[in-house]
Enzyme design. Structure first.
Site, PDB file in Angstrom:
ATOM      1  N   THR A   1       7.143  81.284 -39.558  1.00  0.00           N
ATOM      2  CA  THR A   1       6.763  81.672 -38.017  1.00  0.00           C
ATOM      3  C   THR A   1       7.258  83.289 -37.778  1.00  0.00           C
ATOM      4  O   THR A   1       7.886  83.654 -38.393  1.00  0.00           O
ATOM      5  CB  THR A   1       7.797  80.910 -37.078  1.00  0.00           C
ATOM      6  OG1 THR A   1       7.864  81.365 -35.731  1.00  0.00           O
ATOM      7  CG2 THR A   1       9.394  80.940 -37.604  1.00  0.00           C
ATOM      8  N   ASP A   2       6.663  83.709 -36.722  1.00  0.00           N
ATOM      9  CA  ASP A   2       6.808  85.162 -36.278  1.00  0.00           C
ATOM     10  C   ASP A   2       8.544  85.163 -35.543  1.00  0.00           C
ATOM     11  O   ASP A   2       8.784  86.399 -35.409  1.00  0.00           O
ATOM     12  CB  ASP A   2       5.821  85.650 -35.288  1.00  0.00           C
ATOM     13  CG  ASP A   2       5.972  84.630 -33.818  1.00  0.00           C
ATOM     14  OD1 ASP A   2       6.855  83.767 -33.743  1.00  0.00           O
ATOM     15  OD2 ASP A   2       5.271  85.162 -32.834  1.00  0.00           O
ATOM     16  N   GLU A   3       8.786  84.087 -35.358  1.00  0.00           N
ATOM     17  CA  GLU A   3      10.392  83.948 -34.859  1.00  0.00           C
ATOM     18  C   GLU A   3      11.439  84.750 -35.902  1.00  0.00           C
ATOM     19  O   GLU A   3      12.597  84.942 -35.736  1.00  0.00           O
ATOM     20  CB  GLU A   3      10.966  82.740 -34.397  1.00  0.00           C
ATOM     21  CG  GLU A   3      10.086  82.352 -33.169  1.00  0.00           C
ATOM     22  CD  GLU A   3      10.688  81.360 -32.332  1.00  0.00           C
ATOM     23  OE1 GLU A   3      11.828  81.100 -32.398  1.00  0.00           O
ATOM     24  OE2 GLU A   3       9.669  80.870 -31.583  1.00  0.00           O
TER      25      GLU A   3
ATOM     26  N   TYR B   1      17.136  77.862 -34.610  1.00  0.00           N
ATOM     27  CA  TYR B   1      15.806  77.485 -35.051  1.00  0.00           C
ATOM     28  C   TYR B   1      15.321  78.386 -36.012  1.00  0.00           C
ATOM     29  O   TYR B   1      14.860  78.297 -37.226  1.00  0.00           O
ATOM     30  CB  TYR B   1      14.920  77.008 -34.066  1.00  0.00           C
ATOM     31  CG  TYR B   1      13.263  77.108 -34.564  1.00  0.00           C
ATOM     32  CD1 TYR B   1      12.885  76.119 -35.228  1.00  0.00           C
ATOM     33  CD2 TYR B   1      12.605  78.147 -34.084  1.00  0.00           C
ATOM     34  CE1 TYR B   1      11.586  76.219 -35.804  1.00  0.00           C
ATOM     35  CE2 TYR B   1      11.198  78.554 -34.524  1.00  0.00           C
ATOM     36  CZ  TYR B   1      10.755  77.335 -35.464  1.00  0.00           C
ATOM     37  OH  TYR B   1       9.440  77.561 -35.756  1.00  0.00           O
TER      38      TYR B   1
ATOM     39  N   LYS C   1      14.393  78.937 -40.156  1.00  0.00           N
ATOM     40  CA  LYS C   1      13.180  79.036 -40.734  1.00  0.00           C
ATOM     41  C   LYS C   1      13.202  80.499 -41.750  1.00  0.00           C
ATOM     42  O   LYS C   1      12.441  80.272 -42.474  1.00  0.00           O
ATOM     43  CB  LYS C   1      12.190  79.291 -39.492  1.00  0.00           C
ATOM     44  CG  LYS C   1      11.678  78.019 -38.723  1.00  0.00           C
ATOM     45  CD  LYS C   1      11.049  77.288 -39.664  1.00  0.00           C
ATOM     46  CE  LYS C   1       9.360  77.438 -39.856  1.00  0.00           C
ATOM     47  NZ  LYS C   1       8.857  76.304 -40.650  1.00  0.00           N
TER      48      LYS C   1
HETATM   49  P1  NAD Z   1       5.997  69.593 -34.439  1.00  0.00           P
HETATM   50  O1  NAD Z   1       7.448  69.483 -33.983  1.00  0.00           O
HETATM   51  O2  NAD Z   1       4.963  69.288 -33.443  1.00  0.00           O
HETATM   52  O3  NAD Z   1       5.811  68.675 -35.718  1.00  0.00           O
HETATM   53  C1  NAD Z   1       6.702  68.706 -36.737  1.00  0.00           C
HETATM   54  C2  NAD Z   1       6.289  67.504 -37.692  1.00  0.00           C
HETATM   55  O4  NAD Z   1       7.619  67.526 -38.696  1.00  0.00           O
HETATM   56  C3  NAD Z   1       6.553  66.135 -36.882  1.00  0.00           C
HETATM   57  O5  NAD Z   1       5.642  65.278 -37.112  1.00  0.00           O
HETATM   58  C4  NAD Z   1       7.951  65.643 -37.617  1.00  0.00           C
HETATM   59  O6  NAD Z   1       7.857  64.125 -37.339  1.00  0.00           O
HETATM   60  C5  NAD Z   1       8.031  66.160 -39.105  1.00  0.00           C
HETATM   61  N1  NAD Z   1       9.323  66.167 -39.524  1.00  0.00           N
HETATM   62  C6  NAD Z   1      10.551  66.711 -38.725  1.00  0.00           C
HETATM   63  N2  NAD Z   1      11.398  66.581 -39.727  1.00  0.00           N
HETATM   64  C7  NAD Z   1      10.853  65.875 -40.771  1.00  0.00           C
HETATM   65  C8  NAD Z   1      11.615  65.533 -42.035  1.00  0.00           C
HETATM   66  N3  NAD Z   1      13.036  65.822 -42.375  1.00  0.00           N
HETATM   67  N4  NAD Z   1      10.731  65.007 -42.936  1.00  0.00           N
HETATM   68  C9  NAD Z   1       9.427  64.893 -42.698  1.00  0.00           C
HETATM   69  N5  NAD Z   1       8.773  65.183 -41.692  1.00  0.00           N
HETATM   70  C10 NAD Z   1       9.605  65.817 -40.902  1.00  0.00           C
HETATM   71  O7  NAD Z   1       5.747  71.105 -34.985  1.00  0.00           O
HETATM   72  P2  NAD Z   1       4.603  72.292 -34.870  1.00  0.00           P
HETATM   73  O8  NAD Z   1       4.378  72.889 -33.737  1.00  0.00           O
HETATM   74  O9  NAD Z   1       3.520  71.362 -35.259  1.00  0.00           O
HETATM   75  O10 NAD Z   1       4.868  73.261 -36.157  1.00  0.00           O
HETATM   76  C11 NAD Z   1       4.729  72.748 -37.701  1.00  0.00           C
HETATM   77  C12 NAD Z   1       5.312  74.077 -38.192  1.00  0.00           C
HETATM   78  O11 NAD Z   1       4.717  75.362 -37.693  1.00  0.00           O
HETATM   79  C13 NAD Z   1       6.793  74.311 -38.486  1.00  0.00           C
HETATM   80  O12 NAD Z   1       7.251  74.568 -39.480  1.00  0.00           O
HETATM   81  C14 NAD Z   1       6.906  75.356 -37.291  1.00  0.00           C
HETATM   82  O13 NAD Z   1       8.011  75.950 -37.722  1.00  0.00           O
HETATM   83  C15 NAD Z   1       5.753  76.309 -37.448  1.00  0.00           C
HETATM   84  N6  NAD Z   1       5.253  77.122 -36.420  1.00  0.00           N
HETATM   85  C16 NAD Z   1       5.093  76.557 -35.420  1.00  0.00           C
HETATM   86  C17 NAD Z   1       4.423  77.278 -34.143  1.00  0.00           C
HETATM   87  C18 NAD Z   1       4.054  76.839 -32.789  1.00  0.00           C
HETATM   88  O14 NAD Z   1       3.783  77.427 -32.175  1.00  0.00           O
HETATM   89  N7  NAD Z   1       4.208  75.558 -32.694  1.00  0.00           N
HETATM   90  C19 NAD Z   1       4.268  78.664 -34.748  1.00  0.00           C
HETATM   91  C20 NAD Z   1       4.340  79.217 -35.710  1.00  0.00           C
HETATM   92  C21 NAD Z   1       5.052  78.313 -36.794  1.00  0.00           C
HETATM   93  O1  TDX Z   2      10.204  74.729 -19.721  1.00  0.00           O
HETATM   94  C1  TDX Z   2      10.046  75.734 -20.278  1.00  0.00           C
HETATM   95  N1  TDX Z   2       9.988  77.066 -19.708  1.00  0.00           N
HETATM   96  C2  TDX Z   2       9.956  78.207 -20.247  1.00  0.00           C
HETATM   97  O2  TDX Z   2       9.892  79.223 -19.403  1.00  0.00           O
HETATM   98  C3  TDX Z   2       9.964  76.106 -21.736  1.00  0.00           C
HETATM   99  C4  TDX Z   2       9.975  74.499 -22.789  1.00  0.00           C
HETATM  100  C5  TDX Z   2       9.511  77.192 -22.351  1.00  0.00           C
HETATM  101  N2  TDX Z   2       9.640  78.441 -21.682  1.00  0.00           N
HETATM  102  C6  TDX Z   2       9.469  79.771 -22.105  1.00  0.00           C
HETATM  103  C7  TDX Z   2      10.371  79.837 -23.270  1.00  0.00           C
HETATM  104  C8  TDX Z   2       9.473  80.752 -24.185  1.00  0.00           C
HETATM  105  O3  TDX Z   2       9.731  82.288 -23.702  1.00  0.00           O
HETATM  106  O4  TDX Z   2       8.239  79.491 -22.521  1.00  0.00           O
HETATM  107  C9  TDX Z   2       7.985  80.448 -23.808  1.00  0.00           C
HETATM  108  C10 TDX Z   2       7.403  79.351 -25.035  1.00  0.00           C
HETATM  109  O5  TDX Z   2       8.475  78.573 -25.097  1.00  0.00           O
HETATM  110  P1  TDX Z   2       8.288  77.366 -26.597  1.00  0.00           P
HETATM  111  O6  TDX Z   2       7.092  76.575 -26.086  1.00  0.00           O
HETATM  112  O7  TDX Z   2       9.488  76.426 -26.403  1.00  0.00           O
HETATM  113  O8  TDX Z   2       8.079  78.366 -27.453  1.00  0.00           O
HETATM  114  P2  TDX Z   2       8.770  79.409 -28.293  1.00  0.00           P
HETATM  115  O9  TDX Z   2      10.329  79.186 -28.045  1.00  0.00           O
HETATM  116  O10 TDX Z   2       8.284  80.556 -28.093  1.00  0.00           O
HETATM  117  O11 TDX Z   2       8.559  79.028 -29.864  1.00  0.00           O
HETATM  118  C11 TDX Z   2       7.273  78.447 -30.289  1.00  0.00           C
HETATM  119  O12 TDX Z   2       6.812  79.521 -31.136  1.00  0.00           O
HETATM  120  C12 TDX Z   2       7.283  79.820 -32.253  1.00  0.00           C
HETATM  121  C13 TDX Z   2       7.296  77.078 -31.202  1.00  0.00           C
HETATM  122  O13 TDX Z   2       8.324  76.166 -30.627  1.00  0.00           O
HETATM  123  C14 TDX Z   2       8.058  77.559 -32.518  1.00  0.00           C
HETATM  124  O14 TDX Z   2       8.084  76.229 -33.209  1.00  0.00           O
HETATM  125  C15 TDX Z   2       7.255  78.864 -32.995  1.00  0.00           C
HETATM  126  O15 TDX Z   2       7.886  79.130 -34.482  1.00  0.00           O
END
Ligand code: NAD
Ligand code: TDX
Length: 339
Positions: A125-127, A153, A157
């Site tokens: 992730t970019d985080e 988190y 990562k």
């Molecule tokens: P999500 O939380 O929607 O899905 C995560 C999945 O992993 C779920 O289906 C959960 O059941 C499964 N899981 C959790 N713990 C597990 C374990 N111990 N064993 C097997 N399965 C398990 O997450 P997402 O938003 O789809 O993110 C997917 C990946 O992409 C993550 O690695 C996250 O760090 C990365 N990522 C997400 C974002 C974003 O904006 N959502 C951005 C950049 C990177």
């Molecule tokens: O209720 C809310 N109110 C609010 O202001 C929530 C849930 C979030 N926020 C803000 C926090 C962040 O600045 O919105 C922005 C986005 O929040 P999230 O959806 O929780 O995402 P973020 O914390 O940016 O992280 C996401 O992007 C990077 C994903 O959840 C991560 O898994 C990924 O790695």
């Protein structure tokens, strides 16, 4: 080609499975997912009808089960999406994040080593880069920006990301890593900003914006992310790390206002609440390396992508309403009860 996809019952992983089954009808896709609160097997209903798809309910930390699955399924590639992914939950319970995100990645890479040096792609992730100041629009994350994390988190990562690089250097494991910005699109669990705001606005409930809503995120439509991963696993050199971004930076307050506008709901639904501790100010991605090396670019701007996403949530209300009626209600009170 046999591909193991971990975390495929979650948001990005499920979209990846549908993308791959559609694009490569002769590939076998094997999904490993623990079905935590964030995993929803219903999301994979259509995939489960496909003979080239197989699902295992499995904890990636469980070494014995993971090794058995690798032995039976003989994957050529592993794409690791499985993770605890919500920053706010990592503030309440860091331990689970360290276990799944770091030790789970280790177990998967050990299995890759044990069964023939299988190619491993880590969805990072970019985080991992921490954040950028709000008043320096010229600054962007590049792949050589130092790792510097803010939340349990992102620290978990980052640890996994470094471990993946270490397995390449020490053991010669053929790895690649992608570091993507914020995704949005179908099947995103309604605890993340965009689906939470869509669901609550639809129900005429208040929209909790942290702090002043000034924080900036770069938004990428999920299919653009998955197209990049597909290109990386097929074309990238072993050991490479790629940033992926949408070039669509927006302040949270503007994201929420756009959603209200599309849904034709009043601005008065917005409620400013106490800020997230350690809240990253701004993420912004320089994705020129993946464009130059592999020809990938985002295809959807935020205006188009958010309309598609809102349409999906309006046409699939049972998907998210069933989630909200379950454990989600308790979770919501836990997170927002004191704000
Ligand atoms: P999500 O939380 O929607 O899905 C995560 C999945 O992993 C779920 O289906 C959960 O059941 C499964 N899981 C959790 N713990 C597990 C374990 N111990 N064993 C097997 N399965 C398990 O997450 P997402 O938003 O789809 O993110 C997917 C990946 O992409 C993550 O690695 C996250 O760090 C990365 N990522 C997400 C974002 C974003 O904006 N959502 C951005 C950049 C990177
Ligand atoms: O209720 C809310 N109110 C609010 O202001 C929530 C849930 C979030 N926020 C803000 C926090 C962040 O600045 O919105 C922005 C986005 O929040 P999230 O959806 O929780 O995402 P973020 O914390 O940016 O992280 C996401 O992007 C990077 C994903 O959840 C991560 O898994 C990924 O790695």
């Amino acid at each position: 080609m046999n591909i193991i996809v971990t975390g495929g019952a979650g948001f990005i992983g499920s979209n990846f499975i549908y993308y791959m089954l559609d694009k490569y009808p002769d590939y076998r896709i094997i999904c490993l997912d623990l079905l935590t609160y964030a995993g929803n097997l219903k999301t994979l209903n259509k995939a489960l009808e496909n003979p080239n798809f197989k699902f295992y309910k499995c904890d990636i930390v469980d070494r014995e089960t993971v090794f058995n699955i690798f032995e039976n399924e003989k994957p050529d590639v592993v794409v690791n999406f499985a993770a605890e992914s919500h920053v706010d939950r990592s503030i309440n319970n860091p331990g689970l994040f360290l276990s799944t995100n770091i030790l789970g990645t280790q177990v998967l890479m050990d299995a890759c080593r044990a069964f023939g040096n299988i190619r491993f792609h880590q969805v990072s992730t970019d985080e991992v880069y921490g954040d950028l100041p709000l008043d320096r629009p010229d600054m962007l994350f590049t792949e050589s920006t130092p790792i510097k994390t803010s939340s349990p988190y992102s620290a978990s990562k980052a640890a996994a990301d470094l471990l993946v690089q270490a397995y390449n250097r020490t053991f010669g494991l053929p790895i690649t890593i992608s570091r993507c910005s914020n995704n949005y699109g179908p099947y995103q669990f309604p605890e993340k900003l965009i689906p939470l705001m869509i669901a609550r606005a639809n129900d005429n409930k208040s929209l909790p914006v942290y702090g002043k809503g000034e924080n900036v995120r770069d938004w990428l439509f999920v299919e653009d992310h998955n197209r990049a991963i597909d290109i990386i696993i097929r074309k990238a050199d072993v050991g490479e790390v790629y940033n992926i971004g949408g070039n669509q930076e927006l302040q949270n307050i503007d994201v929420v206002k756009i959603i209200l506008d599309v849904l034709n709901k009043p601005i008065s639904l917005i409620e400013f609440v106490k800020d997230r501790p350690g809240h990253d100010l701004r993420y912004a991605i320089d994705a020129s390396k993946i464009k130059k090396d592999l020809g990938w670019e985002p295809t959807l701007d935020f205006k188009t992508g958010i309309k598609k996403t809102i349409d999906w949530y309006m046409n699939n209300q049972s998907w998210w309403k069933e989630i909200i009626n379950g454990e989600y209600l308790n979770y919501y009170n836990e997170m927002y009860g004191n704000r």
